[in-house]
Motif scaffolding. Structure first.
Motif, short mmCIF file in Angstrom:
data_model
loop_
_atom_site.label_atom_id
_atom_site.label_comp_id
_atom_site.label_asym_id
_atom_site.label_seq_id
_atom_site.Cartn_x
_atom_site.Cartn_y
_atom_site.Cartn_z
N THR A 25 3.22 -4.59 -3.30
CA THR A 25 2.89 -3.48 -4.19
C THR A 25 3.96 -3.34 -5.27
O THR A 25 3.64 -3.15 -6.44
N THR A 75 -7.55 -6.27 -6.86
CA THR A 75 -6.99 -5.29 -5.92
C THR A 75 -5.91 -5.95 -5.09
O THR A 75 -5.81 -7.18 -5.04
N LYS A 77 -3.65 -5.70 -1.21
CA LYS A 77 -3.73 -5.23 0.17
C LYS A 77 -2.81 -4.03 0.39
O LYS A 77 -1.72 -3.97 -0.18
N GLU A 79 -0.13 -1.68 2.20
CA GLU A 79 1.11 -1.93 2.94
C GLU A 79 1.59 -0.58 3.48
O GLU A 79 2.45 0.06 2.91
N ARG A 94 -6.26 4.79 -4.30
CA ARG A 94 -7.28 3.81 -3.90
C ARG A 94 -8.60 4.52 -3.65
O ARG A 94 -8.66 5.74 -3.63
N ASP A 97 -11.77 2.18 0.60
CA ASP A 97 -11.27 0.92 1.16
C ASP A 97 -9.75 0.89 1.03
O ASP A 97 -9.22 0.96 -0.08
N ASP A 99 -7.74 -1.44 1.02
CA ASP A 99 -7.28 -2.58 0.22
C ASP A 99 -7.86 -2.56 -1.19
O ASP A 99 -8.06 -3.62 -1.80
N SER A 100 -8.12 -1.39 -1.75
CA SER A 100 -8.75 -1.29 -3.07
C SER A 100 -7.80 -0.86 -4.18
O SER A 100 -8.23 -0.68 -5.32
N THR A 120 -0.20 3.50 0.40
CA THR A 120 1.00 2.67 0.31
C THR A 120 2.10 3.36 -0.49
O THR A 120 1.99 3.52 -1.71
#
Length: 158
Positions: A25, A75, A77, A79, A94, A97, A99-100, A120
């Motif tokens: 990130t 996008t 992932k 963390e 986000r 999702d 992971d978006s 994150t």
């Protein structure tokens, strides 16, 4: 450790990056800042007693209906870490999702532990919480969008 400075039309906000918590990130945010991706974008969502959100390239357009849905075209992932979302934490925004996330981020203005391990955390404000407080308390519309533009004039890395 890198420091990000967001120069807004309402003052400066600086935060240290936390690569030990979210290395990918942090790399993504640094790349976007170096590419001047954030320059000219707005803090488009403000919720008093909670946070300010920005980083959507769609805010460079006048189409407010698209604000909050833009990103860099990819996008990253999530963390998640054990760092709590206390006042001054910078975290990725986000959709549903995990992971978006891509470019949108938020700065917590009031402790918000209910976000822990769901978003994150990648930074912590070191200067300018008074500016974030001015922004979060601006007049806003029914979509939590400030009625007056709060523009990121530049986002730089030191």
């Amino acid at each position: 450790m890198s420091t990000i400075t967001i120069e807004t039309n309402m003052g400066k906000i600086s935060f240290k990056l936390l690569p030990e918590l979210a290395p990918e990130t942090v790399r993504n945010f640094e790349k976007l800042a170096r590419d001047r991706f954030y320059d000219g974008t707005l803090f488009h969502r403000v919720i008093p007693g909670f946070m300010i959100q920005g980083g959507d390239p769609n805010t460079k357009t006048g189409n407010r209906a698209s604000w909050g849905s833009g990103g860099p075209g990819y996008t990253i992932k999530a963390e998640f870490s054990s760092r709590t979302h206390k006042r001054g934490i910078v975290s990725m925004a986000r959709s549903q999702d995990p992971d978006s996330a891509g470019s949108q981020f938020f700065i917590v203005t009031t402790d918000s532990a209910f976000l822990d391990r769901q978003y994150t955390v990648f930074g912590e404000v070191t200067q300018g919480m008074d500016v974030a407080d001015k922004i979060v308390n601006m007049d806003r519309n029914e979509s939590d969008c400030p009625k007056e533009d709060v523009k990121m004039l530049s986002v730089t890395i030191e």
